[in-house]
Design a protein around this motif. Structure first.
Motif, PDB file in Angstrom:
ATOM      1  N   GLU A   4      -5.476  19.237  45.018  1.00 16.39           N
ATOM      2  CA  GLU A   4      -5.990  17.676  45.200  1.00 16.39           C
ATOM      3  C   GLU A   4      -4.782  16.935  44.440  1.00 16.39           C
ATOM      4  OE1 GLU A   4     -10.137  17.022  44.497  1.00 16.39           O
ATOM      5  OE2 GLU A   4     -10.482  19.259  44.397  1.00 16.39           O
ATOM      6  N   VAL A   5      -4.581  15.849  44.870  1.00 18.17           N
ATOM      7  CA  VAL A   5      -3.400  14.931  44.170  1.00 18.17           C
ATOM      8  C   VAL A   5      -4.288  13.597  43.925  1.00 18.17           C
ATOM      9  CG1 VAL A   5      -1.233  13.805  44.332  1.00 18.17           C
ATOM     10  CG2 VAL A   5      -1.408  16.083  45.221  1.00 18.17           C
ATOM     11  N   VAL A   6      -4.360  13.122  42.652  1.00 17.70           N
ATOM     12  CA  VAL A   6      -4.854  11.993  42.486  1.00 17.70           C
ATOM     13  C   VAL A   6      -3.775  11.202  41.571  1.00 17.70           C
ATOM     14  CG1 VAL A   6      -7.319  12.671  42.567  1.00 17.70           C
ATOM     15  CG2 VAL A   6      -6.050  13.031  40.465  1.00 17.70           C
ATOM     16  N   GLN A   7      -3.906   9.947  41.454  1.00 24.01           N
ATOM     17  CA  GLN A   7      -2.671   9.068  40.892  1.00 24.01           C
ATOM     18  C   GLN A   7      -3.378   7.871  40.418  1.00 24.01           C
ATOM     19  OE1 GLN A   7       0.209   7.876  43.592  1.00 24.01           O
ATOM     20  NE2 GLN A   7       1.986   7.819  41.838  1.00 24.01           N
ATOM     21  N   THR A   8      -2.775   7.292  39.125  1.00 17.99           N
ATOM     22  CA  THR A   8      -3.363   6.134  38.541  1.00 17.99           C
ATOM     23  C   THR A   8      -1.961   5.327  37.769  1.00 17.99           C
ATOM     24  OG1 THR A   8      -4.787   5.258  36.865  1.00 17.99           O
ATOM     25  CG2 THR A   8      -3.964   7.306  36.385  1.00 17.99           C
ATOM     26  N   SER A   9      -2.411   4.149  38.116  1.00 17.05           N
ATOM     27  CA  SER A   9      -1.455   3.177  37.237  1.00 17.05           C
ATOM     28  C   SER A   9      -1.867   2.562  35.989  1.00 17.05           C
ATOM     29  CB  SER A   9      -0.985   1.940  38.199  1.00 17.05           C
ATOM     30  OG  SER A   9      -2.114   1.098  38.360  1.00 17.05           O
ATOM     31  N   ARG A  10      -3.100   2.904  35.420  1.00 14.22           N
ATOM     32  CA  ARG A  10      -3.460   2.544  34.372  1.00 14.22           C
ATOM     33  C   ARG A  10      -2.741   3.254  33.349  1.00 14.22           C
ATOM     34  NH1 ARG A  10      -8.950   0.678  34.156  1.00 14.22           N
ATOM     35  NH2 ARG A  10     -10.027   0.747  36.018  1.00 14.22           N
ATOM     36  N   LEU A  11      -2.414   2.297  32.346  1.00 10.69           N
ATOM     37  CA  LEU A  11      -1.589   3.112  31.255  1.00 10.69           C
ATOM     38  C   LEU A  11      -2.209   3.661  29.961  1.00 10.69           C
ATOM     39  CD1 LEU A  11       1.682   0.706  31.477  1.00 10.69           C
ATOM     40  CD2 LEU A  11       1.248   2.939  32.113  1.00 10.69           C
ATOM     41  N   ASP A  12      -3.557   3.100  29.857  1.00  8.99           N
ATOM     42  CA  ASP A  12      -3.925   3.768  28.501  1.00  8.99           C
ATOM     43  C   ASP A  12      -4.656   5.097  29.206  1.00  8.99           C
ATOM     44  OD1 ASP A  12      -6.037   3.072  26.127  1.00  8.99           O
ATOM     45  OD2 ASP A  12      -7.445   4.358  27.461  1.00  8.99           O
ATOM     46  N   ALA A  13      -4.383   5.942  28.180  1.00 12.24           N
ATOM     47  CA  ALA A  13      -4.517   7.542  28.160  1.00 12.24           C
ATOM     48  C   ALA A  13      -6.088   7.699  28.669  1.00 12.24           C
ATOM     49  CB  ALA A  13      -3.978   8.445  27.253  1.00 12.24           C
ATOM     50  N   GLU A  14      -6.834   7.281  27.831  1.00 10.99           N
ATOM     51  CA  GLU A  14      -8.403   7.918  28.427  1.00 10.99           C
ATOM     52  C   GLU A  14      -8.708   7.053  29.485  1.00 10.99           C
ATOM     53  OE1 GLU A  14     -11.142   7.268  25.129  1.00 10.99           O
ATOM     54  OE2 GLU A  14      -9.615   8.108  23.534  1.00 10.99           O
ATOM     55  N   GLN A  15      -8.491   6.049  29.936  1.00  9.24           N
ATOM     56  CA  GLN A  15      -8.686   5.110  30.787  1.00  9.24           C
ATOM     57  C   GLN A  15      -8.260   5.785  32.232  1.00  9.24           C
ATOM     58  OE1 GLN A  15      -7.996   0.967  30.830  1.00  9.24           O
ATOM     59  NE2 GLN A  15      -9.490   0.693  29.089  1.00  9.24           N
ATOM     60  N   SER A  40       7.013   7.948  31.293  1.00  6.07           N
ATOM     61  CA  SER A  40       7.412   8.009  29.790  1.00  6.07           C
ATOM     62  C   SER A  40       6.668   6.612  29.260  1.00  6.07           C
ATOM     63  CB  SER A  40       8.817   7.953  29.491  1.00  6.07           C
ATOM     64  OG  SER A  40       9.507   6.728  30.276  1.00  6.07           O
ATOM     65  N   GLN A  41       5.989   5.816  29.892  1.00  3.59           N
ATOM     66  CA  GLN A  41       5.290   4.839  29.340  1.00  3.59           C
ATOM     67  C   GLN A  41       3.998   5.174  28.861  1.00  3.59           C
ATOM     68  OE1 GLN A  41       6.763   1.408  29.477  1.00  3.59           O
ATOM     69  NE2 GLN A  41       8.303   2.548  30.195  1.00  3.59           N
ATOM     70  N   TYR A  42       3.580   6.269  29.252  1.00  2.00           N
ATOM     71  CA  TYR A  42       2.335   6.892  28.376  1.00  2.00           C
ATOM     72  C   TYR A  42       2.507   7.451  27.085  1.00  2.00           C
ATOM     73  CZ  TYR A  42       0.015   6.339  32.924  1.00  2.00           C
ATOM     74  OH  TYR A  42      -0.610   5.829  34.243  1.00  2.00           O
ATOM     75  N   ALA A  58      -8.530  26.011  32.924  1.00  3.67           N
ATOM     76  CA  ALA A  58      -7.282  25.911  33.430  1.00  3.67           C
ATOM     77  C   ALA A  58      -5.984  25.958  32.756  1.00  3.67           C
ATOM     78  CB  ALA A  58      -7.210  24.564  34.408  1.00  3.67           C
ATOM     79  N   GLU A  59      -4.853  26.377  33.339  1.00  7.48           N
ATOM     80  CA  GLU A  59      -3.451  26.449  32.772  1.00  7.48           C
ATOM     81  C   GLU A  59      -3.041  24.700  33.070  1.00  7.48           C
ATOM     82  OE1 GLU A  59      -1.697  29.477  31.078  1.00  7.48           O
ATOM     83  OE2 GLU A  59      -3.553  28.815  30.528  1.00  7.48           O
ATOM     84  N   VAL A  60      -2.873  24.156  32.099  1.00  2.54           N
ATOM     85  CA  VAL A  60      -2.705  22.594  31.883  1.00  2.54           C
ATOM     86  C   VAL A  60      -1.158  22.464  31.703  1.00  2.54           C
ATOM     87  CG1 VAL A  60      -3.067  20.497  31.223  1.00  2.54           C
ATOM     88  CG2 VAL A  60      -4.902  22.073  31.754  1.00  2.54           C
ATOM     89  N   VAL A  61      -0.136  21.873  32.553  1.00  5.57           N
ATOM     90  CA  VAL A  61       1.154  21.979  32.273  1.00  5.57           C
ATOM     91  C   VAL A  61       1.581  20.434  32.672  1.00  5.57           C
ATOM     92  CG1 VAL A  61       1.970  24.339  32.292  1.00  5.57           C
ATOM     93  CG2 VAL A  61       2.175  22.931  34.325  1.00  5.57           C
ATOM     94  N   GLY A  62       2.448  20.140  32.285  1.00  2.31           N
ATOM     95  CA  GLY A  62       3.133  18.636  32.411  1.00  2.31           C
ATOM     96  C   GLY A  62       4.328  18.263  31.980  1.00  2.31           C
ATOM     97  N   SER A  63       4.841  17.292  32.538  1.00  3.67           N
ATOM     98  CA  SER A  63       6.387  16.538  32.100  1.00  3.67           C
ATOM     99  C   SER A  63       6.294  15.204  32.210  1.00  3.67           C
ATOM    100  CB  SER A  63       7.160  17.401  33.134  1.00  3.67           C
ATOM    101  OG  SER A  63       8.497  16.639  33.241  1.00  3.67           O
ATOM    102  N   THR A  64       7.348  14.489  31.372  1.00  6.11           N
ATOM    103  CA  THR A  64       7.480  13.102  31.622  1.00  6.11           C
ATOM    104  C   THR A  64       8.428  13.092  32.750  1.00  6.11           C
ATOM    105  OG1 THR A  64       9.382  13.340  29.886  1.00  6.11           O
ATOM    106  CG2 THR A  64       7.231  12.479  29.258  1.00  6.11           C
ATOM    107  N   ASP A 171      12.880  10.156  31.567  1.00  6.29           N
ATOM    108  CA  ASP A 171      12.244   9.127  31.012  1.00  6.29           C
ATOM    109  C   ASP A 171      12.362   8.013  31.431  1.00  6.29           C
ATOM    110  OD1 ASP A 171      14.798   9.483  29.910  1.00  6.29           O
ATOM    111  OD2 ASP A 171      14.634   8.908  27.919  1.00  6.29           O
ATOM    112  N   ASP A 172      12.335   7.784  32.623  1.00 12.50           N
ATOM    113  CA  ASP A 172      12.432   6.580  33.140  1.00 12.50           C
ATOM    114  C   ASP A 172      13.961   6.036  33.141  1.00 12.50           C
ATOM    115  OD1 ASP A 172       9.689   6.190  34.463  1.00 12.50           O
ATOM    116  OD2 ASP A 172       9.053   6.459  32.465  1.00 12.50           O
TER     117      ASP A 172
END
Length: 381
Positions: A4-15, A40-42, A58-64, A171-172
């Motif tokens: 499943e792929v979901v995406q957001t443009s909200r920059l506040d981390a919690e939101q 990298s704006q997050y 879950a194994e949670v991995v990520g990258s800028t 980093d953009d």
């Protein structure tokens, strides 16, 4: 595998995370891996912490990133989340490890790498592990440490066919700091290796959109540490590059994206991308280059035709992909934008894959090799 792929443009981390979690179809405990790509704006440490809290099983991995990719197209300043779970008769296991300071002594992480693999039954020293396992790499992209990390990993691997697919964090295009994350831990000088063991089919494909031009040059004076070429064929780099391509020196900056260097080994082309010429005509490169190495000057081919061929080859091997992740070089992304091809390329991917995501990288790992200006595509059944 179900992606499943979901995406957001909200920059506040919690939101942002609340919005993404609300879009997911399954209970959070159903997901075995979360792979996220963030502008990298997050607040990247905050994202990592919150996602680990939301998906403790879950194994949670990520990258800028230097840009994000989904079926909605090439995006900037967004957060993309891949939520992976088992489906049908295919079972997939994940186990990751964070190497925190790869710029110092990455060899000290050998035991940690082996332990991470062994958690899901991968014995790196055993023969035949490439039949049902591989690794995903996410590496901080400003350390020039990709080759070192791959060397450390492959020093532990007996099976020469074992593959790595991954990308270097961006980093953009600020070129100040990149970050990677594993289960809430973050490093701006690190790498994540996520081992994957599956009962289903998988393919790791490297796509390039260049071909040899028949024109070769020798890098006769280089500084390997700074990636600077100080002489080509014994001449000023800018002058010689323009001369070989057959253009005016004033136009070389516009030629760099379309005419990178490359090394050709049989049917394989490994691209070494060009950054810029300085005021003295010296050439800065993304990849480390060696003294007196011979480089082929490459020329572009039909981008959309290559994209179609890549996707068709994948579908012939895996008719119903369950997960598709794209590690697409930022220079390809910029080139697609320059030639007004971003929408067209994305439409080809969308034609063949019902679901996919990826990001624009500062380097692409495929097997033993770190490349530039390449697409590495990971496809799982």
């Amino acid at each position: 595998m179900n992606q499943e792929v979901v995406q957001t443009s909200r920059l506040d981390a919690e939101q942002a995370i609340n919005e993404l979690c609300a879009k997911l179809k399954k209970n959070k405990s159903s997901y075995t891996a979360i792979i996220f790509f963030a502008s990298s704006q997050y607040d990247f440490p905050k994202l990592s912490e919150l996602l680990h809290e939301q998906f403790p099983n879950a194994e949670v991995v990520g990258s800028t990133t230097a840009g994000e990719i989904t079926a909605d197209g090439f995006k900037k300043n967004t957060l993309v989340l891949n939520a992976l779970s088992d489906s049908g008769n295919v079972r997939v296991q994940f186990s990751g490890v964070l190497l925190k300071n790869i710029d110092l002594f990455p060899v000290i992480y050998k035991d940690d790498i082996q332990k991470a693999a062994s958690k899901i039954g991968i014995s790196l020293g055993a023969a035949g592990i490439s039949k049902n396992s591989f690794a995903i790499s996410l590496i901080c992209g400003l350390l020039n440490a990709e080759e070192i990390i791959l060397s450390v990993l492959y020093s532990l691997v007996k099976d020469e066919n074992f593959l790595v697919a991954g990308g270097s964090a961006g980093d953009d295009l600020a070129f100040k700091s990149t970050s990677v994350s594993y289960n809430g831990q973050v490093s701006d000088k690190g790498a994540v290796i996520l081992f994957v063991k599956t009962t289903g089919k998988f393919e790791i494909i490297k796509e390039n959109i260049f071909q040899p031009s028949g024109k070769q040059v020798m890098l006769t004076q280089v500084d390997p540490e700074t990636h600077q070429v100080q002489a080509i064929d014994g001449q000023n780099p800018k002058k010689r590059y323009a001369q070989v391509i057959g253009i005016n020196e004033a136009n070389v900056d516009n030629a760099l994206l379309d005419h990178p260097f490359g090394r050709v080994f049989g049917s394989e082309i490994f691209i070494a991308s060009l950054v810029k010429f300085d005021s003295a005509g010296k050439l800065l490169m993304y990849a480390r280059v060696l003294q007196n190495s011979v480089q082929e000057i490459l020329q572009p081919v039909d981008t959309l035709k290559i994209a179609e061929e890549t996707c068709k080859n994948v579908i012939e091997k895996i008719a119903n992909p369950g997960c598709v992740i794209l590690f697409n070089c930022i220079l390809r992304t910029i080139g697609f934008e320059k030639h007004n091809q971003q929408a067209s390329v994305n439409s080809v991917w969308k034609k063949y894959f019902p679901c996919y995501s990826g990001f624009s990288t500062y380097g692409e790992q495929c097997g033993h090799i770190n490349s530039n200006q390449t697409l590495v595509m990971l496809v799982m059944e």
